[in-house]
Design an enzyme around this catalytic site. Structure first.
Site, PDB file in Angstrom:
ATOM      1  N   CYS A 116       0.813  -1.235   0.000  1.00  0.00           N
ATOM      2  CA  CYS A 116       0.000   0.000   0.000  1.00  0.00           C
ATOM      3  C   CYS A 116       0.838   1.273   0.000  1.00  0.00           C
ATOM      4  O   CYS A 116       0.333   2.348  -0.309  1.00  0.00           O
ATOM      5  CB  CYS A 116      -0.933   0.007   1.201  1.00  0.00           C
ATOM      6  SG  CYS A 116      -1.941  -1.470   1.302  1.00  0.00           S
ATOM      7  N   HIS A 256      -3.527   7.006   3.453  1.00  0.00           N
ATOM      8  CA  HIS A 256      -3.925   5.748   2.821  1.00  0.00           C
ATOM      9  C   HIS A 256      -5.334   5.398   3.284  1.00  0.00           C
ATOM     10  O   HIS A 256      -5.633   5.446   4.486  1.00  0.00           O
ATOM     11  CB  HIS A 256      -2.925   4.657   3.219  1.00  0.00           C
ATOM     12  CG  HIS A 256      -3.327   3.288   2.794  1.00  0.00           C
ATOM     13  ND1 HIS A 256      -3.770   3.008   1.529  1.00  0.00           N
ATOM     14  CD2 HIS A 256      -3.358   2.121   3.484  1.00  0.00           C
ATOM     15  CE1 HIS A 256      -4.059   1.724   1.446  1.00  0.00           C
ATOM     16  NE2 HIS A 256      -3.825   1.159   2.620  1.00  0.00           N
ATOM     17  N   ASN A 286     -10.447  -0.204   0.131  1.00  0.00           N
ATOM     18  CA  ASN A 286      -8.985  -0.110   0.175  1.00  0.00           C
ATOM     19  C   ASN A 286      -8.424  -0.587  -1.171  1.00  0.00           C
ATOM     20  O   ASN A 286      -8.538  -1.752  -1.506  1.00  0.00           O
ATOM     21  CB  ASN A 286      -8.481  -0.986   1.328  1.00  0.00           C
ATOM     22  CG  ASN A 286      -6.963  -0.967   1.470  1.00  0.00           C
ATOM     23  OD1 ASN A 286      -6.256  -0.442   0.607  1.00  0.00           O
ATOM     24  ND2 ASN A 286      -6.474  -1.546   2.546  1.00  0.00           N
TER      25      ASN A 286
END
Ligand code: ACO
Length: 329
Positions: A116, A256, A286
């Site tokens: 990520c 994030h 996500n």
């Protein structure tokens, strides 16, 4: 001695697959509820790619959008970087597929694997290449199709992830320096908290690995949560310090988008009010390395960020890896 060159951000772009999967849709396939997913994660829906639409296709569409926003032609790109955890194939790189789709045959192309945090790692790589004088105009993409490595029978992970891609064009500049600071970190001791066990050399694909669903994401959510909050806050504070700017100078913080509760905890730890935090997790889920760049692109397109504004991106992911950067849009 030559004057040190800087980095100019010429434009950003993004692309999401058309298909929307809502929490109500998930209620029909696993034992979950819209209420549980919304309260625990902030996610209400996510985009899902088609079977014949690999990661490079999303990357290509986001790149075209970024090229348009930068006002340059693809031939001006002299390096292609794709941050992804869900490449089209193990080999060749997704960056090579993207290069082919863009009709370029000379620009070097490679993938960046930092889960990520991949897009923040990518900014650091692009900055270093531009400052070294090796490349002048770089296409950096964050693209993911987590839906294709998700165990759709595991309610603890399948409600979290989605697909999408974002892109940024960075170029050499004698006047500007739009990347004020970058901070990166990693700790491989945490590798067993968030991982995708099979398909690589540790567990090559076999009937057994497929039957055991070892080609899908495994996660110990609570442990990930705790480390994510502390490392994201640490990296964000450090990048701000290195940039020489203060919290009040930053127009928007873009964390994030993994979980709304992680975002709120990081904001609280850093003493940043939620109205300075950009959130779009409710409609994206996500999307790993694509979250920060697609959120940045949305903030620019919706006028939440104006030309010249300072923004801080911060991310955390499998590895563990983490990173933060202060940039000028
Ligand atoms: N629907 C309903 N119930 C569920 C679901 C679901 N989708 N998933 C789990 N549960 C149940 C569990 O079985 C458990 O039940 P039990 O108490 O009867 O055993 C209960 O809910 C609580 O489970 P926990 O895992 O403890 O729930 P938690 O509050 O920790 O929330 C979550 C889980 C959302 C995954 C959270 O831990 C989290 O967000 N962690 C961060 C991980 C993350 O975001 N990872 C993304 C990748 S990493 C990154 O991008 C940073």
């Amino acid at each position: 001695m030559d004057k040190k060159v800087g980095v100019k951000i010429l434009g950003t772009g993004s692309y999401f697959p058309k298909k929307i999967l809502t929490n109500a849709d998930l209620e029909k396939t696993v034992d979950t509820s819209d209420e549980w997913i919304s309260a625990r994660t902030g996610i209400r829906e996510r985009r899902i790619s088609e079977n014949n639409e690999p990661t490079s296709e999303l990357a290509y569409k986001a790149s075209i959008d970024a090229l348009e926003s930068a006002g340059i032609k693809s031939e001006q790109i002299d390096l292609i970087l794709v941050a992804t955890t869900t490449p089209d194939m193990l080999c060749p790189s997704t960056a090579c597929f993207l290069q082919m789709k863009l009709g370029l045959t000379f620009a070097p192309a490679f993938d960046i694997s930092a889960a990520c945090s991949g897009f923040i790692y990518g900014i650091s790589v692009a900055k270093a290449f531009i400052e070294s004088g090796l490349y002048k105009t770089i296409l950096l993409v964050g693209a993911e199709e987590l839906s294709k490595v998700t165990d759709w029978t595991d309610r603890s992970t399948c409600v979290l992830f989605g697909d999408g891609a974002g892109a940024m064009i960075l170029s050499v500049s004698q006047e500007n320096d739009d990347v004020l600071s970058v901070v990166l970190g990693a700790n491989g001791l945490y590798s067993d908290l968030l991982f995708l066990p099979a398909g690589g050399t540790a567990h090559p694909a076999t009937t057994e690995t497929v039957n055991k669903k070892m080609h899908t994401i495994k996660m110990r959510g609570r442990e990930v949560f705790k480390v994510a909050v502390s490392k994201m806050a640490l990296a964000a504070v450090k990048a701000l310090e290195l940039s020489g700017k203060k919290r009040k100078d930053i127009k928007l913080f873009i964390p994030h988008q993994a979980n709304m509760r992680i975002i709120e905890a990081v904001a609280k730890k850093m003493g940043i009010p939620m109205d300075k935090i950009f959130v779009n997790i409710h409609k994206t889920g996500n999307i790993s390395t694509a979250t920060t760049i697609t959120a940045l692109d949305e903030a620019v397109k919706t006028g939440k960020l104006q030309k010249g504004d300072l923004v801080e991106l911060v991310a955390f992911g499998g590895g563990f890896t983490w990173g933060a950067t202060v940039i000028r849009v």
